[in-house]
Write an enzyme that holds these catalytic residues in place. Structure first.
Site, PDB file in Angstrom:
ATOM      1  N   SER A 554       0.967  -1.415  -0.126  1.00 40.53           N
ATOM      2  CA  SER A 554      -0.085  -0.034  -0.037  1.00 40.53           C
ATOM      3  C   SER A 554       0.920   0.936  -0.009  1.00 40.53           C
ATOM      4  CB  SER A 554      -1.056   0.014   1.200  1.00 40.53           C
ATOM      5  OG  SER A 554      -2.119   0.972   1.081  1.00 40.53           O
ATOM      6  N   ASP A 639      -9.626  -3.559  -5.409  1.00 37.03           N
ATOM      7  CA  ASP A 639      -9.315  -2.772  -4.346  1.00 37.03           C
ATOM      8  C   ASP A 639      -9.955  -1.310  -4.367  1.00 37.03           C
ATOM      9  OD1 ASP A 639      -7.678  -1.351  -2.438  1.00 37.03           O
ATOM     10  OD2 ASP A 639      -5.758  -2.406  -3.225  1.00 37.03           O
ATOM     11  N   HIS A 674      -7.806  -4.703  -1.413  1.00 35.43           N
ATOM     12  CA  HIS A 674      -6.806  -4.296  -0.821  1.00 35.43           C
ATOM     13  C   HIS A 674      -6.149  -5.188   0.161  1.00 35.43           C
ATOM     14  CE1 HIS A 674      -4.116  -1.064  -0.142  1.00 35.43           C
ATOM     15  NE2 HIS A 674      -4.176  -0.914   0.993  1.00 35.43           N
TER      16      HIS A 674
END
Length: 702
Positions: A554, A639, A674
């Protein structure tokens, strides 16, 4: 993109055909119109903007071809992946039980069963011999679904009704439903596309929940009365400022509903008597730019954690009938060397979570105002206060772990000062913590700042000379990367790896200034800190460039993209999980999730000063014609935080620009978001895949 570049790319990608066929996936830019826009006198040309259109059949074909290529390249590791999976799984107690938490006349807990991917949530009465009652089996709701995530699981105050929400896509949009725990019947009330926040009023029939806008921002608080039409639900609050999120909770003593709205730098709280859900929420203190605060309630007082005139936060208090800021009195003063992380209120005690010199501390105040610390023995560790749903108790439960100690749950009696170990996660097999050594060392950043690095390795495998090393970091949002134990990580340590965490600026390990000096126009400190940590590990003989693998996900994936552009020569291999790498294009599009809310984290690129700075480090925009290390990049099709096209575009541009023959793989989970795979076994398989990539790149014999 001219056609000769496409042809040269195809030729270059055929060269590293270790086990793969020559039909390497190539972004067909020659058949797509590049997107161009001008901002601040600079023309931005994006040849891969077309990858944003997931309805385009070529996009899905491209992602699937990349997955196929990755599978073919990694085909020679399939047996290794299976072996790694079985080894990692063998250390886990598959049928296990959490430590029960008492809430009124019940003990609530969860358990797992061998062969099942998800938790089973249960309760039993506090009386001896009370039978188990399964209140929610995640496996039942996940059956036949490629993805499952549980959002809310909240029992009503009288313990008769369960509010739960589930997501089957990974997009973090949850359907909220209700189950009668007495009759076993599910209510017809269904509320679509809620976010995580759900809270009961004390009347046992009113529920507050959160909805999002088109960008995925949690901004609307609604009120639902069980049994009534969802269409008639009342809007309680709407946050119109696009930089603020909204959520709802309740004080531990259950007296107040707390409605919060916050940005990265400011907050505002509203309160309402939890027994009068039809009343009006009252502003506790109006928002003020740069001022953050939160509150707890205890015995007629509010205790307020705030950073007003206190960089590392302080604690104020005021009577609950005198909430005006001028009535607040200082309870814990601000300190330059100690960050106040959190405050928890119990009937007769206050528990304060702090950070000092990068380590977490827990101290408590009794009803006479005396305070003491909970002692911890190890030099490098993590200690966090657990949920503690009970208010009238002298027991505070906390979680403790270190790089060598499995997660341990303690009940600490603040009346006697004694801790009781309730459970330590069992590691099956031959694990012995005395075989492992942890260290804390410091690297000097270019500006002279000393950056902590946490290390762990197996003692009997730590020989003279460089070792295979796995270095990771995050460094954003003030999120501290605290050391923790992982039985999965033993697969590396038991083969001579050093595992290292770079506690770089942008996190909050060393206090709030550590965060402030790693964001906005200081963001590059995050990247240079990480590079300094890598260089220090090499200079001190822990590792060398041919043995160093780095990982981040991320915003930690942004870190990976930035440092690999800056110093590709430092690393043998890189794993970037769902990386935020297309900084400029994403932050210029306020219709995307998180963009406006994150102007306070990265800056607003519509302002030239911030644009120029962000453009100078944005990984996608700074790919060069240079040699890069081997890279594995992952993405999630659904995501909502880092759109799949960011890693896809990053890989596509790398394929056209890089001058080496090193491996470059893109792996997109087409059924998740995610967090990747949702089931516990599927998660281990993903880690086994990444470890197999590492072993392949480093030539580790298994």
């Amino acid at each position: 993109m001219k056609i000769y570049l496409l042809l040269s790319l195809i030729f270059a990608l055929c060269l590293p055909a270790i086990t793969a066929k020559c039909d390497v996936p190539v972004a067909p830019t020659a058949r797509q119109q590049p997107e161009s826009k001008e901002i601040h006198g600079i023309t931005l040309t994006d040849p891969y903007a077309w990858l944003r259109n997931r309805e385009n059949k070529e996009v899905m074909s491209y992602l699937k071809n990349e997955n196929l290529y990755t599978s073919e390249i990694m085909q020679d590791t399939e047996d290794l992946q299976k072996w790694l999976f079985e080894e990692m799984k063998s250390r886990i107690k598959e049928t296990d039980l959490s430590v029960p938490s008492r809430i009124d006349s019940y003990y609530y807990y969860s358990r797992t069963e061998q062969g099942k991917q998800y938790k089973i949530h249960c309760r039993r009465g506090i009386e001896e011999g009370a039978p188990e009652e399964i209140i929610f089996d995640e496996n039942k709701y996940a059956e036949g679904k490629p993805y499952f995530a549980l959002g809310a699981l909240e029992v009503s105050p009288n313990h008769n009704i369960l509010a739960f929400s589930i997501d089957n896509s990974g997009a973090e949009k949850f359907e909220l439903a209700f189950l009668n725990l007495v009759t076993g019947q599910t209510y017809p009330d269904r509320i679509a596309s809620t976010t995580y926040g759900v809270e009961w009023a004390e009347d046992n029939k009113t529920v507050f929940y959160t909805l999002m806008d088109d960008t995925g921002r949690a901004c609307r608080i609604q009120k639902h009365r069980l049994g009534e039409e969802v269409a008639s639900d009342t809007q309680v609050y709407l946050e119109e400022d696009g930089q603020f999120w909204a959520g709802i909770g309740k004080t531990r003593d259950r007296k107040y509903l707390v409605l919060g709205a916050s940005s990265s730098t400011s907050s505002e709280v509203r309160i309402l008597d939890a027994s009068t859900p039809d009343g009006e929420f009252k502003i506790f203190r109006p928002r003020q730019k740069g001022v953050e605060y939160g509150l707890v309630h205890q015995n007629g007082y509010f205790y307020i954690l705030t950073n007003e005139n206190a960089v590392n936060f302080k604690v104020m208090r005021t009577r609950d009938n005198e909430i005006e800021p001028e009535k607040w009195q200082e309870f814990i003063a601000a300190r330059d060397d100690v960050l106040v992380d959190d405050v928890d209120a119990f009937a007769d005690y206050l528990v304060i979570s702090e950070r000092e010199n990068g380590l977490q501390k827990i101290r408590y105040f009794d009803k006479d105002g005396q305070f003491k610390h909970i002692p911890f023995d190890e030099a490098v560790y993590s200690a966090e206060v657990d949920e503690n749903p009970e208010f009238k108790t002298s027991i505070v439960r906390y979680r403790y772990t270190s790089l060598t100690t499995p997660q341990s749950i303690f009940d600490f009696d603040m009346a006697t000062g004694k801790a009781e170990l309730k459970k330590q996660t069992e590691v099956l097999g031959t694990f012995d913590k005395t075989n492992y050594q942890s260290e804390r060392i410091f690297a000097k950043a270019p500006d002279g700042t000393m950056v902590p690095i946490s290390l762990v390795y197996r003692k009997d495998m730590r020989k003279k000379g460089p070792a295979k090393t796995y270095l990771t970091g995050y460094g954003s949002y003030g999120s501290s990367f605290d050391p923790y134990f992982s039985s999965i990580r033993l697969t590396l340590l038991d083969r001579g790896f050093i595992y290292a965490i770079a506690h770089i600026r942008g996190g909050q390990e060393m206090g709030r200034p550590w965060y402030d000096n790693g964001k906005l126009l200081n963001k590059k400190n995050t990247f240079t800190d990480f590079v300094s940590c890598a260089e220090h590990l090499i200079e001190q003989g822990y590792t060398d460039r041919e043995l160093l693998v780095i990982n981040g996900g991320s915003a930690g994936g942004l870190l990976m993209g930035a440092v690999v552009n800056m110093r590709p020569d430092l690393f043998k291999a890189v794993i970037a999980d769902v990386p935020f790498v297309d900084v400029i294009n994403t932050m210029l599009d306020p219709s995307l999730p998180l963009v406006r809310e994150e102007y306070e984290e990265w800056g607003n690129p519509n302002e030239k000063e911030y644009f120029d700075y962000m453009y100078s480090y944005s990984p996608y925009d700074n790919i060069k014609a240079q040699d890069y290390p081997a890279m594995l990049v992952t993405a999630g099709l659904n995501d909502p935080r880092v759109s799949y096209w960011e890693p896809a575009k990053f890989v596509a541009r790398l394929r056209t620009m890089k001058t080496d023959r090193n491996l470059l793989l893109l792996k997109t989970n087409l059924d998740a978001g995610h967090a990747g795979a949702s089931g516990r076994y599927d998660y281990i398989k993903e880690i086994a895949f990444e470890y197999a990539f590492i072993f392949k790149m480093l030539g580790v014999k298994f």
